[in-house]
Write an enzyme that holds these catalytic residues in place. Structure first.
Site, short mmCIF file in Angstrom:
data_model
loop_
_atom_site.label_atom_id
_atom_site.label_comp_id
_atom_site.label_asym_id
_atom_site.label_seq_id
_atom_site.Cartn_x
_atom_site.Cartn_y
_atom_site.Cartn_z
N ASP A 134 0.82 -1.22 0.00
CA ASP A 134 0.00 0.00 0.00
C ASP A 134 0.85 1.27 0.00
OD1 ASP A 134 -2.20 -1.81 0.41
OD2 ASP A 134 -1.72 -1.79 2.55
N GLU A 138 -11.29 -1.19 -3.69
CA GLU A 138 -10.58 -0.56 -2.58
C GLU A 138 -9.36 0.20 -3.12
OE1 GLU A 138 -9.44 -3.80 -0.02
OE2 GLU A 138 -7.78 -4.41 -1.31
#
EC number: 3.2.1.55
Length: 328
Positions: free
Chosen positions: A60, A236
């Site tokens: 991420d 997401e």
């Protein structure tokens, strides 16, 4: 999430061209890493490609290029227990830059588990970190939280916990990102909508301040295509990029294994972003795993600018293997 993911980078010419009008393959933009060269009749020389992976054992990724000319990097640490930060004068230098812990998970209570997907933003002369966290007593009760630091140097000063970002529902939520457009600040995030037949969709709202939403929140997307529903029905990891009169919003889809991939929305910059009808969703992924390069499950990307100050660079995480043992 995965403890063995690696952060990678790509420029526009490293990615395959996707035959879709919705990906804006005209002008100075292309799928993946976008290059903006306004007013130049001939293409500038292409900088040398980056050496991948940029950072190992991090997922991420988020890179902020500050006005001091340095790159600030944060990402999910494999233990899910802290927020880390590095900086460098160059993107490549982030590989070996010293890493500092700027915040640690609580031993009990809120913000004690699953510290995921931090993003560092400079807003109104202060630093903010958006991240996901859960209570120690209920580790899947994941919500979005915000830290604030008024010191000019994010490695110094005190990180104040501003609290949870309150959305319309008290449900699983994560992967918040923020951007401004036409004088308004927006938050985009992933959340489970009560009653929905999916894990998470994407939502958008204007903000009253860096930790408070205001007005309605709209649903931008739910998993609807087969490639968004492999393993889990997931949208997401959104991230916004404004270029050439359009706003590009990338996101990740499906389970976080080798099927993980990147989708994209586009909107006209002159339109109302809070009208879902002004956003166009690509029916095909814009970035997927590649057998030739042995990069699997690319996802949760961000964009930054190369050292030349012009070339947009796509930063993403991926694996060099398909099979996963344990937590994906």
């Amino acid at each position: 999430m995965c403890t063995r993911e690696a952060v990678r980078m790509s420029r526009e010419h490293d990615l395959p061209e996707i035959p879709s009008r919705r990906l804006l393959l005209k002008g100075a933009a292309a799928a993946g890493a976008l290059t903006a060269v306004p007013g130049v009749a001939h293409a500038a020389p292409r900088p040398a490609p980056y050496e991948n992976p940029l950072v190992r054992q991090r997922a991420d990724p988020h890179i902020h290029r500050h006005t001091d000319g340095r790159y600030y990097f944060t990402a999910t640490a494999p233990e899910y227990d802290r927020i880390v930060l590095r900086r460098s004068r160059t993107l490549g230098g982030l590989s070996t830059a010293a890493e500092s812990v700027i915040w640690r998970a609580h031993p009990t209570g809120d913000m004690a588990a699953h510290i995921w997907a931090p993003e560092l933003h400079r807003i109104g002369g202060k630093w903010y970190v958006y991240f996901a966290a859960a209570p120690a007593e209920d580790v899947w009760r994941i919500r979005i939280w915000v830290l604030e630091n008024s010191h000019p140097d994010p490695f110094k000063g005190t990180w104040e916990e501003k609290g949870q970002v309150r959305t319309a529902w008290e449900t699983f939520s994560l992967d918040a990102t923020t951007f401004t457009h036409r004088g308004a600040r927006y938050l985009c995030w992933a959340q489970h909508e009560p009653g929905a037949d999916n894990n998470t969709g994407l939502f958008l709202s204007e903000m009253a301040n860096p930790w408070t939403l205001t007005g309605p929140q709209i649903r931008l997307s739910t998993p609807e295509y087969d490639w968004e529903c492999v393993g889990y029905k997931v949208n997401e990891g959104p991230y916004a990029l404004k270029r050439n009169g359009r706003i590009f919003l990338t996101y990740s889809a499906s389970a976080t294994d080798h099927h993980y991939c990147v989708g994209m929305f586009t909107a006209d910059a002159g339109g109302n972003l809070m009208d879902p009808g002004n956003w166009s969703k690509s029916p095909i992924p814009v970035f997927t795993g590649n057998e030739t390069t042995k990069q699997y499950g690319p996802g949760h990307n961000c964009f930054t600018v190369a050292e030349d100050g012009r070339s947009d660079v796509l930063v993403y995480h991926a694996r060099q293997y398909k099979e996963i043992v344990g937590d994906p």
